[in-house]
Design an enzyme around this catalytic site. Structure first.
Site, PDB file in Angstrom:
ATOM      1  N   GLN A 113       1.040  -0.572  -0.289  1.00  0.00           N
ATOM      2  CA  GLN A 113      -0.102   0.341   0.219  1.00  0.00           C
ATOM      3  C   GLN A 113       1.056   1.643  -0.071  1.00  0.00           C
ATOM      4  OE1 GLN A 113      -3.279  -0.914  -0.460  1.00  0.00           O
ATOM      5  NE2 GLN A 113      -4.089   1.001  -0.649  1.00  0.00           N
ATOM      6  N   GLY A 173       2.095   1.889  -3.200  1.00  0.00           N
ATOM      7  CA  GLY A 173       1.644   2.290  -4.343  1.00  0.00           C
ATOM      8  C   GLY A 173       1.524   1.641  -5.597  1.00  0.00           C
ATOM      9  N   GLU A 207       3.812 -25.429   8.289  1.00  0.00           N
ATOM     10  CA  GLU A 207       4.144 -25.740   9.476  1.00  0.00           C
ATOM     11  C   GLU A 207       2.650 -25.837  10.376  1.00  0.00           C
ATOM     12  OE1 GLU A 207       7.975 -26.083  10.585  1.00  0.00           O
ATOM     13  OE2 GLU A 207       8.892 -25.363   8.558  1.00  0.00           O
ATOM     14  N   THR A 216      -1.071 -23.948  10.151  1.00  0.00           N
ATOM     15  CA  THR A 216      -1.888 -23.329   9.702  1.00  0.00           C
ATOM     16  C   THR A 216      -2.351 -22.263  11.092  1.00  0.00           C
ATOM     17  OG1 THR A 216      -4.321 -24.489   9.764  1.00  0.00           O
ATOM     18  CG2 THR A 216      -3.647 -24.059   7.135  1.00  0.00           C
ATOM     19  N   GLN A 222      -5.323 -21.518  11.842  1.00  0.00           N
ATOM     20  CA  GLN A 222      -6.259 -22.574  12.577  1.00  0.00           C
ATOM     21  C   GLN A 222      -6.056 -23.698  13.484  1.00  0.00           C
ATOM     22  OE1 GLN A 222      -6.125 -21.041   8.853  1.00  0.00           O
ATOM     23  NE2 GLN A 222      -7.248 -19.840   9.733  1.00  0.00           N
TER      24      GLN A 222
HETATM   25  N1  COS Z   1       4.301 -33.219  21.830  1.00  0.00           N
HETATM   26  C1  COS Z   1       4.716 -34.614  21.914  1.00  0.00           C
HETATM   27  N2  COS Z   1       3.380 -35.193  21.677  1.00  0.00           N
HETATM   28  C2  COS Z   1       2.138 -34.266  20.948  1.00  0.00           C
HETATM   29  C3  COS Z   1       2.794 -33.563  20.281  1.00  0.00           C
HETATM   30  C4  COS Z   1       3.271 -32.348  20.516  1.00  0.00           C
HETATM   31  N3  COS Z   1       3.778 -30.610  20.866  1.00  0.00           N
HETATM   32  N4  COS Z   1       0.790 -32.830  20.318  1.00  0.00           N
HETATM   33  C5  COS Z   1       0.448 -33.965  19.923  1.00  0.00           C
HETATM   34  N5  COS Z   1       1.407 -35.274  20.721  1.00  0.00           N
HETATM   35  C6  COS Z   1       1.136 -36.671  21.079  1.00  0.00           C
HETATM   36  C7  COS Z   1      -0.737 -36.087  21.943  1.00  0.00           C
HETATM   37  O1  COS Z   1      -0.174 -36.332  23.514  1.00  0.00           O
HETATM   38  C8  COS Z   1      -0.926 -37.891  21.831  1.00  0.00           C
HETATM   39  O2  COS Z   1       0.053 -39.290  22.307  1.00  0.00           O
HETATM   40  P1  COS Z   1      -1.132 -39.817  23.617  1.00  0.00           P
HETATM   41  O3  COS Z   1      -1.670 -40.382  22.390  1.00  0.00           O
HETATM   42  O4  COS Z   1       0.182 -40.605  24.322  1.00  0.00           O
HETATM   43  O5  COS Z   1      -1.686 -39.133  23.816  1.00  0.00           O
HETATM   44  C9  COS Z   1      -0.729 -38.060  19.956  1.00  0.00           C
HETATM   45  O6  COS Z   1       0.233 -37.046  19.628  1.00  0.00           O
HETATM   46  C10 COS Z   1      -1.364 -37.925  19.052  1.00  0.00           C
HETATM   47  O7  COS Z   1      -1.919 -36.566  19.142  1.00  0.00           O
HETATM   48  P2  COS Z   1      -3.492 -34.994  19.395  1.00  0.00           P
HETATM   49  O8  COS Z   1      -4.724 -36.531  19.769  1.00  0.00           O
HETATM   50  O9  COS Z   1      -3.209 -34.414  19.855  1.00  0.00           O
HETATM   51  O10 COS Z   1      -3.805 -35.303  17.928  1.00  0.00           O
HETATM   52  P3  COS Z   1      -4.566 -35.156  16.620  1.00  0.00           P
HETATM   53  O11 COS Z   1      -4.913 -36.132  15.923  1.00  0.00           O
HETATM   54  O12 COS Z   1      -6.092 -34.887  17.111  1.00  0.00           O
HETATM   55  O13 COS Z   1      -4.080 -33.655  16.957  1.00  0.00           O
HETATM   56  C11 COS Z   1      -2.665 -31.757  15.973  1.00  0.00           C
HETATM   57  C12 COS Z   1      -3.185 -33.250  16.418  1.00  0.00           C
HETATM   58  C13 COS Z   1      -4.047 -31.231  14.835  1.00  0.00           C
HETATM   59  C14 COS Z   1      -2.253 -30.796  16.435  1.00  0.00           C
HETATM   60  C15 COS Z   1      -1.402 -32.475  14.774  1.00  0.00           C
HETATM   61  O14 COS Z   1      -2.073 -33.103  13.965  1.00  0.00           O
HETATM   62  C16 COS Z   1      -0.831 -31.420  14.089  1.00  0.00           C
HETATM   63  O15 COS Z   1      -0.104 -30.936  14.290  1.00  0.00           O
HETATM   64  N6  COS Z   1      -1.425 -30.815  12.734  1.00  0.00           N
HETATM   65  C17 COS Z   1      -0.753 -29.604  11.224  1.00  0.00           C
HETATM   66  C18 COS Z   1       0.345 -30.567  10.894  1.00  0.00           C
HETATM   67  C19 COS Z   1       0.747 -29.622  10.618  1.00  0.00           C
HETATM   68  O16 COS Z   1       1.317 -28.750  10.620  1.00  0.00           O
HETATM   69  N7  COS Z   1       1.199 -29.996   8.844  1.00  0.00           N
HETATM   70  C20 COS Z   1       2.439 -29.354   8.113  1.00  0.00           C
HETATM   71  C21 COS Z   1       3.032 -29.881   7.444  1.00  0.00           C
HETATM   72  S1  COS Z   1       4.571 -29.964   7.852  1.00  0.00           S
HETATM   73  S2  COS Z   1       5.560 -28.693   6.628  1.00  0.00           S
END
Ligand code: COS
Length: 402
Positions: free
Chosen positions: A356, A359, A383, A385, A387
């Site tokens: 901006q 311009g 790494e 989003t 959200q």
């Molecule tokens: N450090 C260590 N362990 C972790 C952790 C962390 N930061 N986050 C989660 N865990 C563990 C949990 O403790 C859980 O273990 P237990 O089953 O023994 O309790 C396990 O991992 C599963 O975790 P969770 O149930 O939270 O997983 P979900 O599938 O619900 O979702 C999110 C986790 C959404 C946070 C995850 O899928 C995520 O980060 N998604 C984005 C992925 C991403 O960044 N992609 C970019 C591509 S790489 S450029």
């Protein structure tokens, strides 16, 4: 690299205390060298890289010679073993140039190598980390799939044990540095009966293993010179010895730990890119004249400059705080997500205001700012989003309050 850029001697980075800046003078030397390299070598080549979609080989060699591929790898394996605080301070300098340069080393320094460092066996570390530290091997992180992006735990790539090998089948998508990779840190499902995170294991896969093929290079909105593509595994036999930590079912946790650190790193990248865009916008505002005076003297332009400065300062403070907490061995999942969320959104707002302030010129390629505007859009997506960061933060808050 030119003689005036200097080189960094690994041996000068002697560890005194693992939880803090170890030697201010040596760190300042590193930061000065990187800053000079950015000014004299990287910024003058940004446009060329964008136009040719390649980083010139001599710049890659310079980056290797400076030790930049080994920033986070322990000294015993030939790296610089920076603390997280030192790492983000280095990124603050390095990423004042186009983020594409960092992208080439970013997966090796970050998400591609750290799983081996955090959870690999001593043999795995010994075998791979020294060649990663020198840049001989580029490491790439293969988590995302066509049907598993934010919902990483739903990944479908399988790894089935057959004798002393795992047979891998599946497709990984948008994999940064895949065309250059020497190794992949691959997340695959070793136990099909466990649908979620617990069935996932992490592997080190040599890129030249038979059964690996690559899709065509993705055409992207920005970051020309950084390459992504699909990586396809078809009956690819990976030695069982390459299962990270020799333990099945730990791969998702390894990936999450790697991403916790990676998110602080990316937040630092956002701060640096925003600082660069603001510096360019300020310089433009101070020379561009309208209504008989420089536009920097108009209060509405000043408001944009001041908002950028304030938000960058806030993000920088968050990144440093999260980095220091990590160095102090405190849990940083929440802080890493807060920093990544705020810094990447801040970077988007700074990019928008910078365009901006420029311009009409802001919309034209030759002024460079529109390239940054496109490049930094990725930060709010990869790494994790914005959200996903919100979900991580809120979940951690609820868990702690329960
Ligand atoms: N450090 C260590 N362990 C972790 C952790 C962390 N930061 N986050 C989660 N865990 C563990 C949990 O403790 C859980 O273990 P237990 O089953 O023994 O309790 C396990 O991992 C599963 O975790 P969770 O149930 O939270 O997983 P979900 O599938 O619900 O979702 C999110 C986790 C959404 C946070 C995850 O899928 C995520 O980060 N998604 C984005 C992925 C991403 O960044 N992609 C970019 C591509 S790489 S450029």
């Amino acid at each position: 690299m030119g003689d005036n850029t200097g080189s960094i001697c690994h041996h000068t980075f002697l560890l005194q205390d693992t939880t803090m800046i170890r030697d201010q003078e040596t760190l300042n030397g590193l930061l000065d060298t990187v800053a000079r390299f950015v000014r004299e070598r990287l910024i003058p080549n940004e446009e060329l890289v964008s136009e040719t979609d390649e980083i010139p080989e001599d710049i890659v060699t310079d980056m290797k010679n400076m030790g930049l591929f080994g920033l986070t790898i322990p000294e015993q394996f030939g790296g610089l073993e920076l603390t997280m605080e030192e790492e983000v301070l280095t990124v603050f300098e390095l990423c004042r140039a186009s983020p594409v340069f960092r992208s080439l080393l970013g997966t090796t320094v970050g998400i591609g190598s750290q799983g081996i460092l955090f959870d690999g066996t001593p043999e795995q570390q010994e075998k791979y980390l020294p060649r990663l530290a020198t840049g001989e091997l580029i490491a790439s992180f293969a988590l995302t799939e066509p049907e598993a992006g934010s919902d990483a735990a739903s990944l479908r790539t399988t790894a089935v044990l057959d004798g002393d090998h795992y047979v891998v089948n599946g497709t990984k998508r948008f994999i940064t540095n895949a065309p250059q990779a020497g190794i992949f840190t691959l997340m695959a499902r070793t136990n099909p009966d466990i649908k979620g995170a617990g069935g996932i294991s992490a592997f080190i896969v040599d890129a030249n293993t038979p059964g690996i093929s690559f899709g065509k290079r993705d055409k992207k909105m920005g970051q020309q010179g950084a390459h992504t593509c699909d990586v396809i595994f078809e009956n690819c036999r990976v030695p069982a010895a390459n299962l990270i930590g020799n333990k099945e079912g730990q791969g998702f946790k390894t990936a999450m730990k790697v991403l916790d650190k990676g998110r602080i790193h990316i937040a630092a990248v956002c701060v640096a890119a925003a600082e660069r865009m603001l510096a360019d916008a300020l310089a433009y505002a101070m020379q561009r004249k309208q209504f008989g005076q420089r536009i920097a003297d108009f209060q509405l332009v000043q408001a944009m400059l001041a908002d950028c400065k304030t938000e960058i300062y806030a993000a920088r403070s968050m990144v440093l705080d999260a980095a220091r907490r990590r160095d102090d061995k405190l849990p940083v999942s929440t802080e890493a997500s807060c920093a990544k969320l705020f810094a990447s959104e801040m970077c988007g707002r700074v990019a928008d205001r910078a365009v901006q302030i420029f311009g009409g010129a802001g919309y034209m390629s030759e002024y460079g700012i529109e390239r940054f505007y496109r490049d930094v859009r990725l930060f709010r997506i990869y790494e994790g989003t914005t959200q996903i960061q919100q979900i991580v933060i809120a979940r951690n808050m609820i868990r702690e309050a329960e």
